[in-house]
Design a protein around this motif. Structure first.
Motif, PDB file in Angstrom:
ATOM      1  N   ASP A 170      10.399  -4.028   0.838  1.00 28.10           N
ATOM      2  CA  ASP A 170       9.257  -4.711   0.247  1.00 28.10           C
ATOM      3  C   ASP A 170       8.143  -4.766   1.282  1.00 28.10           C
ATOM      4  O   ASP A 170       7.960  -5.754   1.984  1.00 28.10           O
ATOM      5  CB  ASP A 170       9.657  -6.123  -0.206  1.00 28.10           C
ATOM      6  N   ILE A 171       7.411  -3.660   1.393  1.00 28.81           N
ATOM      7  CA  ILE A 171       6.278  -3.535   2.308  1.00 28.81           C
ATOM      8  C   ILE A 171       5.014  -3.442   1.467  1.00 28.81           C
ATOM      9  O   ILE A 171       4.911  -2.578   0.591  1.00 28.81           O
ATOM     10  CB  ILE A 171       6.420  -2.291   3.200  1.00 28.81           C
ATOM     11  N   ARG A 172       4.061  -4.310   1.718  1.00 25.73           N
ATOM     12  CA  ARG A 172       2.838  -4.335   0.921  1.00 25.73           C
ATOM     13  C   ARG A 172       1.623  -4.224   1.844  1.00 25.73           C
ATOM     14  O   ARG A 172       1.554  -4.899   2.874  1.00 25.73           O
ATOM     15  CB  ARG A 172       2.765  -5.618   0.094  1.00 25.73           C
ATOM     16  N   THR A 173       0.674  -3.378   1.445  1.00 22.90           N
ATOM     17  CA  THR A 173      -0.514  -3.155   2.267  1.00 22.90           C
ATOM     18  C   THR A 173      -1.814  -3.396   1.514  1.00 22.90           C
ATOM     19  O   THR A 173      -2.890  -3.092   2.028  1.00 22.90           O
ATOM     20  CB  THR A 173      -0.509  -1.720   2.832  1.00 22.90           C
ATOM     21  N   GLY A 174      -1.745  -3.924   0.307  1.00 19.99           N
ATOM     22  CA  GLY A 174      -2.939  -4.335  -0.425  1.00 19.99           C
ATOM     23  C   GLY A 174      -3.932  -3.209  -0.660  1.00 19.99           C
ATOM     24  O   GLY A 174      -3.557  -2.091  -1.008  1.00 19.99           O
ATOM     25  N   PRO A 175      -5.236  -3.472  -0.453  1.00 19.12           N
ATOM     26  CA  PRO A 175      -6.273  -2.474  -0.730  1.00 19.12           C
ATOM     27  C   PRO A 175      -6.147  -1.197   0.086  1.00 19.12           C
ATOM     28  O   PRO A 175      -6.739  -0.174  -0.267  1.00 19.12           O
ATOM     29  CB  PRO A 175      -7.574  -3.221  -0.369  1.00 19.12           C
ATOM     30  N   LEU A 176      -5.372  -1.229   1.173  1.00 17.39           N
ATOM     31  CA  LEU A 176      -5.178  -0.025   1.973  1.00 17.39           C
ATOM     32  C   LEU A 176      -4.518   1.091   1.161  1.00 17.39           C
ATOM     33  O   LEU A 176      -4.630   2.270   1.521  1.00 17.39           O
ATOM     34  CB  LEU A 176      -4.326  -0.357   3.198  1.00 17.39           C
ATOM     35  N   ASN A 177      -3.856   0.719   0.050  1.00 20.73           N
ATOM     36  CA  ASN A 177      -3.244   1.727  -0.812  1.00 20.73           C
ATOM     37  C   ASN A 177      -4.273   2.664  -1.434  1.00 20.73           C
ATOM     38  O   ASN A 177      -3.917   3.773  -1.854  1.00 20.73           O
ATOM     39  CB  ASN A 177      -2.438   1.046  -1.917  1.00 20.73           C
ATOM     40  N   TYR A 178      -5.534   2.244  -1.513  1.00 23.52           N
ATOM     41  CA  TYR A 178      -6.573   3.123  -2.041  1.00 23.52           C
ATOM     42  C   TYR A 178      -7.055   4.140  -1.002  1.00 23.52           C
ATOM     43  O   TYR A 178      -7.843   5.026  -1.319  1.00 23.52           O
ATOM     44  CB  TYR A 178      -7.768   2.292  -2.528  1.00 23.52           C
ATOM     45  N   LEU A 179      -6.565   4.004   0.219  1.00 24.79           N
ATOM     46  CA  LEU A 179      -6.912   4.938   1.287  1.00 24.79           C
ATOM     47  C   LEU A 179      -5.722   5.793   1.698  1.00 24.79           C
ATOM     48  O   LEU A 179      -5.842   7.012   1.854  1.00 24.79           O
ATOM     49  CB  LEU A 179      -7.442   4.166   2.506  1.00 24.79           C
ATOM     50  N   LEU A 180      -4.561   5.158   1.863  1.00 27.25           N
ATOM     51  CA  LEU A 180      -3.384   5.850   2.377  1.00 27.25           C
ATOM     52  C   LEU A 180      -2.221   5.765   1.397  1.00 27.25           C
ATOM     53  O   LEU A 180      -1.989   4.730   0.774  1.00 27.25           O
ATOM     54  CB  LEU A 180      -2.944   5.228   3.711  1.00 27.25           C
ATOM     55  N   ILE A 181      -1.480   6.866   1.273  1.00 29.80           N
ATOM     56  CA  ILE A 181      -0.266   6.883   0.471  1.00 29.80           C
ATOM     57  C   ILE A 181       0.855   6.234   1.277  1.00 29.80           C
ATOM     58  O   ILE A 181       1.177   6.676   2.390  1.00 29.80           O
ATOM     59  CB  ILE A 181       0.135   8.324   0.094  1.00 29.80           C
ATOM     60  N   GLY A 182       1.438   5.175   0.737  1.00 29.02           N
ATOM     61  CA  GLY A 182       2.522   4.480   1.424  1.00 29.02           C
ATOM     62  C   GLY A 182       3.642   4.148   0.464  1.00 29.02           C
ATOM     63  O   GLY A 182       3.772   4.744  -0.610  1.00 29.02           O
ATOM     64  N   ALA A 183       4.450   3.174   0.829  1.00 28.33           N
ATOM     65  CA  ALA A 183       5.632   2.831   0.029  1.00 28.33           C
ATOM     66  C   ALA A 183       5.257   2.389  -1.381  1.00 28.33           C
ATOM     67  O   ALA A 183       5.923   2.745  -2.358  1.00 28.33           O
ATOM     68  CB  ALA A 183       6.432   1.733   0.739  1.00 28.33           C
ATOM     69  N   GLU A 184       4.188   1.612  -1.521  1.00 25.74           N
ATOM     70  CA  GLU A 184       3.830   1.059  -2.826  1.00 25.74           C
ATOM     71  C   GLU A 184       3.367   2.121  -3.810  1.00 25.74           C
ATOM     72  O   GLU A 184       3.566   1.987  -5.020  1.00 25.74           O
ATOM     73  CB  GLU A 184       2.735   0.002  -2.661  1.00 25.74           C
ATOM     74  N   THR A 185       2.720   3.167  -3.313  1.00 25.54           N
ATOM     75  CA  THR A 185       2.219   4.215  -4.212  1.00 25.54           C
ATOM     76  C   THR A 185       3.186   5.385  -4.336  1.00 25.54           C
ATOM     77  O   THR A 185       3.339   5.950  -5.414  1.00 25.54           O
ATOM     78  CB  THR A 185       0.849   4.716  -3.738  1.00 25.54           C
ATOM     79  N   HIS A 186       3.869   5.738  -3.240  1.00 24.54           N
ATOM     80  CA  HIS A 186       4.735   6.913  -3.318  1.00 24.54           C
ATOM     81  C   HIS A 186       5.963   6.668  -4.193  1.00 24.54           C
ATOM     82  O   HIS A 186       6.484   7.609  -4.792  1.00 24.54           O
ATOM     83  CB  HIS A 186       5.171   7.364  -1.923  1.00 24.54           C
ATOM     84  N   ARG A 187       6.402   5.416  -4.288  1.00 24.26           N
ATOM     85  CA  ARG A 187       7.568   5.171  -5.162  1.00 24.26           C
ATOM     86  C   ARG A 187       7.231   5.485  -6.621  1.00 24.26           C
ATOM     87  O   ARG A 187       8.108   5.865  -7.391  1.00 24.26           O
ATOM     88  CB  ARG A 187       8.070   3.737  -5.001  1.00 24.26           C
TER      89      ARG A 187
END
Length: 299
Positions: free
Chosen positions: A212-229
């Protein structure tokens, strides 16, 4: 599935900033010659540290238990692909070095070398992700390429050690063709390539973590755990980028749902693909006739 408030907020919101800060400090120390060890050793050391932190957080603060690594999934399915990935990456690296030695000057060349280092790195990263986006989306579309790429999507789990589970065809495209075009033929300096490799190392590792790693608005810049799943969600056709979200946003394939996770991971139809525990059968699958039957599942 709806997300609850994080059970361990410090890990949920603090893990990525910690890893990003460590990556930034080591990368900048290396390019400013303040690091006493070679760059290859710096990447290896940082990779080990990133894996150790990510693995620990997976165990302490998992997203979903059913997505987690098991002994059977790791030893019986993933480990042969991880071993093969290591070999293919070494061969691809030697191939890139050989071709570059024949055709590309050392130390960068052309107009890109006159740009500031961070601008060079950004341009290289944009080009890298655009090429991967194009290939990646194509691999989900063309049946023959999907037969290779599907091995990465076959599991109904998603955890850190699944990151290198790829068919050699995927690895050769990314580690040889794309790497040669972007890191060598672009003319960028070794410093710029090094910075991009550090960013790539971090994002590709963290994007597969079952935590459960959350990066908030940074997801609109970088692909991470929240978006790649969501890319691994059954039935989803989104988030094809490797590091940056910009190409998914530009081409209409971006998805970010901060309060939800996919209901199911893996293939739309698991029966349509060989059981990846059958290592040799899975490797051979892209080369078999189009109407060949699915190899029998493992006992």
């Amino acid at each position: 599935m709806e997300l609850d408030k994080p059970a361990r907020p410090v890990l949920t919101y603090g893990t990525y900033p910690l890893l990003a800060a460590a990556t930034t400090v080591i990368a900048w120390a290396a390019v400013t010659h303040q690091l006493a060890i070679p760059r290859g050793a710096a990447i290896a050391l940082l990779t080990i540290c990133t894996i150790a932190v990510a693995f620990t957080v997976e165990r302490v603060n998992p997203m979903l238990d059913r997505w987690g690594m098991t002994r059977d999934s790791f030893v019986g399915r993933d480990l042969p692909f991880i071993g093969l990935a290591f070999v293919v990456e070494q061969v691809a690296t030697m191939g890139v070095s050989f071709v570059a030695a024949q055709f590309v000057p050392d130390g960068g060349f052309g107009p890109i070398t006159r740009l500031p280092l961070l601008v060079q790195a950004l341009l290289v990263l944009l080009a890298l992700d655009l090429l991967w986006y194009g290939y990646h989306r194509t691999a989900h579309t063309i049946p023959r390429l999907w037969r290779a790429h599907g091995v990465h999507h076959a599991p109904s789990q998603l955890y850190m050690f699944m990151h290198p589970v790829f068919h050699p065809i995927d690895l050769l495209v990314s580690r040889f063709v794309i790497s040669l075009l972007v890191f060598r033929f672009s003319g960028a300096t070794p410093d710029a390539a090094f910075l991009v490799l550090m960013a790539l190392n971090l994002q590709q590792t963290i994007s597969h973590v079952n935590a459960d790693i959350r990066t908030g608005p940074l997801n609109y810049l970088l692909i991470g755990a929240e978006t790649h799943r969501w890319h691994h969600g059954a039935g989803e056709r989104v988030n094809y980028g490797s590091v940056l979200a910009i190409w998914d946003i530009a081409f209409g394939t971006f998805m970010y749902e901060p309060r939800r996770v996919p209901g199911r991971l893996g293939l739309d139809d698991p029966a349509s693909y060989p059981d990846p525990r059958r290592f040799l059968a899975t490797l051979a699958w892209p080369f078999r006739p189009a109407r060949a039957s699915i190899p029998a599942p493992a006992e």
